[in-house]
Design an enzyme around this catalytic site. Structure first.
Site: not given
Ligand code: SAH
Length: 356
Positions: A96, A109, A116, A120, A123, A220-221, A296, A339
Site C-alpha cells: 500500500e 506515505c 510487518c 503492534c 496495527c 513509535s513510542l 484509526n 496502513c
C-alpha cells in the site's frame, strides 16, 4: 493476478550504478542523469518514451530493466483528496501507498516491507506477519505511481516512510531509496521533508545517522514505561525504552534533527492523565516532540481511539509539563488510510487480536 514481469527494476540502480551501466555501453555519464530526469522530472510511463535518449540505449535499457513492476490492484479516493493505491508485485505480494493533499503540501506515505513483523497490537499491517522486504526499486516505484496521480503543475513535497513494514529492518534497501529522494537528479526533496518512522531499533537508528543527512526520524513510542510498551509493541521486550531514547539523543547529536515520538492513543490502554504525566517525566528536557495519533480503527481489532476530550486532556498535560506535542490530523478516514487496512480487506481473512 500477478504480473508476468521478471526483469530487475531500473530504480534498483543508484545514480552511480546507472552511470557505470551507461559507461559499459560506451555512453557518456550525462545519459544517466538524462534518464533519471525522464523518470522523476518528466514522469514518463515507459522507457521508450525517453525521447532524447538514443533509441539503441533505450532498447538496451528495456532489454535489461523494467521501469514499473507493479499493477494497480485498487485505487481509493477520499473526500478530503487523499488517494490510496494497493499495488500488486510480480510475486503476488501486495503493497500500500498513500498520497495526502494539504494546502500546498503533497505528502506521500510509502511502505518498506510486505506486511510487518513487529506485531503492534493496534496495527493492521502486522496482522499477517511479514512476507519479505521490498527492494529499493519497489520502494521508489510507489512514488512514481503516486506522482503520476498529480496534475502536471503539482509536485510531491514531502515523503513519510510510515506505510507497511519496519523501515529500519530493511535499511539496506531503504538508504539508497532515501538518497534518491534527496538527490537533485532524483526527486530533489530536502532531508527535512523526508521522515522515517521506526518502532525504535537502536542499532539501526545509529546506522541511519551515519548517512549524516538530517532526515526526520520518528519513533513509535506509544507508552511511557516498558511494562505497558511491551504489551502494545511486543518487540519492546528485547529493546527497552532507555536504549531507544539513548539512540535518539545520538541521532540528534549527529544530525541536528530532533526526534519525534509518535504515540497512538488507545482508549483505556495508554490515554490516562497519569500516563501523560509519566510521559512528561520520561521526555522532559530532551530534544523531543510528541505526535499524538488517535488510533484509526481496524475492523478486526477491538481497540479504539479515545474521544476528543480525553485526547485534549492528554495533550494539555504534556504541554503543561513542558513537552512539545501536537495531535496528528486524520487523513483519508473514509478510505481506511491507516496502513495495512486495504491490503487486509483484500485478503479478507478475519483475525482476532486481544490485548495481552
Ligand atoms: N514500523 C514503523 C513504520 C510503520 S507504522 C513504525 O512502527 O513506526 C507508521 C505509524 O503508524 C506508526 O507510528 C504506527 O504506530 C502508526 N499506526 C499503525 N497502525 C495505526 C492505527 N491503526 N492507527 C493509528 N496509527 C497507526
Amino acid at each position: 493476478m500477478a504480473s508476468p514481469r521478471t526483469k530487475p527494476l531500473l530504480l534498483n540502480l543508484t545514480r552511480s550504478e546507472l552511470t557505470s551501466w551507461c559507461a559499459d555501453r560506451g555512453q557518456a555519464a550525462y545519459r544517466a542523469d538524462q534518464i533519471r530526469r525522464w523518470i522523476f522530472g518528466k514522469r514518463v510511463s515507459s522507457i521508450d518514451d525517453m525521447h532524447d535518449v538514443p533509441s539503441s540505449l533505450r532498447r538496451a535499457l528495456m532489454d535489461d530493466f523494467d521501469l514499473f513492476s507493479s499493477d494497480v490492484q485498487a485505487h481509493q479516493v477520499s473526500k478530503d483528496g487523499t488517494e490510496k493505491l494497493l499495488l500488486i508485485l510480480p510475486d503476488g505480494s501486495d503493497v500500500e501507498c498513500v498520497l495526502m493533499r494539504e494546502e500546498d503540501r503533497r505528502t506521500v506515505c510509502l511502505s518498506t516491507q510486505v506486511g510487518c513483523a513487529m506485531g503492534c497490537i493496534f496495527c493492521a499491517s502486522g496482522l499477517l506477519g511479514v512476507k519479505r522486504n521490498l527492494t529499493t526499486g519497489e520502494i521508489l516505484e510507489q512514488i512514481l505511481r503516486l506522482d503520476r496521480l498529480l496534475p502536471i503543475e503539482e509536485r510531491i513535497t514531502n515523503v513519510v516512510i510510515m506505510g507497511m513494514g519496519e523501515p529500519l529492518a530493511n535499511l539496506n534497501a531503504l538508504i539508497p531509496a532515501l538518497l534518491t529522494l534527496n538527490e537533485k537528479g532524483g526527486l530533489g526533496l530536502g532531508a527535512r521533508r523526508i521522515t522515517v518512522s521506526t518502532v525504535g531499533l537502536p542499532d539501526k537508528m545509529r546506522e541511519l545517522a551515519k548517512t549524516e543527512i538530517p532526515f526526520n526520524l520518528a519513533v513509535s513510542l506509544h507508552a511511557p514505561n516498558d511494562e505497558l510498551r511491551s504489551r502494545i509493541v511486543p518487540v519492546n521486550r528485547n529493546i527497552g525504552i532507555a536504549a531507544i531514547l539513548e539512540a535518539a539523543e545520538e541521532y540528534f547529536d549527529k544530525t541536528g534533527r530532533r526526534v519525534t515520538y509518535e504515540y497512538v492513543l488507545l482508549a483505556d490502554v495508554n490515554d490516562e492523565i497519569a500516563q501523560a504525566k509519566e510521559l512528561v517525566r520520561l521526555l522532559k528536557g530532551r530534544n523531543a516532540h510528541v505526535n499524538l495519533i488517535p488510533m484509526n480503527s481496524v475492523s478486526t481489532i477491538a481497540l479504539e481511539a479515545p474521544g476528543a476530550p480525553s485526547t485534549g486532556r492528554f495533550l494539555e498535560t504534556l504541554l503543561a509539563g513542558g513537552v512539545n506535542a501536537t495531535v496528528r490530523k486524520r487523513k483519508g478516514a473514509d478510505i481506511d488510510a491507516a496502513c495495512g487496512q486495504l491490503r487486509l480487506q483484500q485478503q479478507a481473512r478475519p483475525v482476532n487480536v486481544e490485548l495481552a
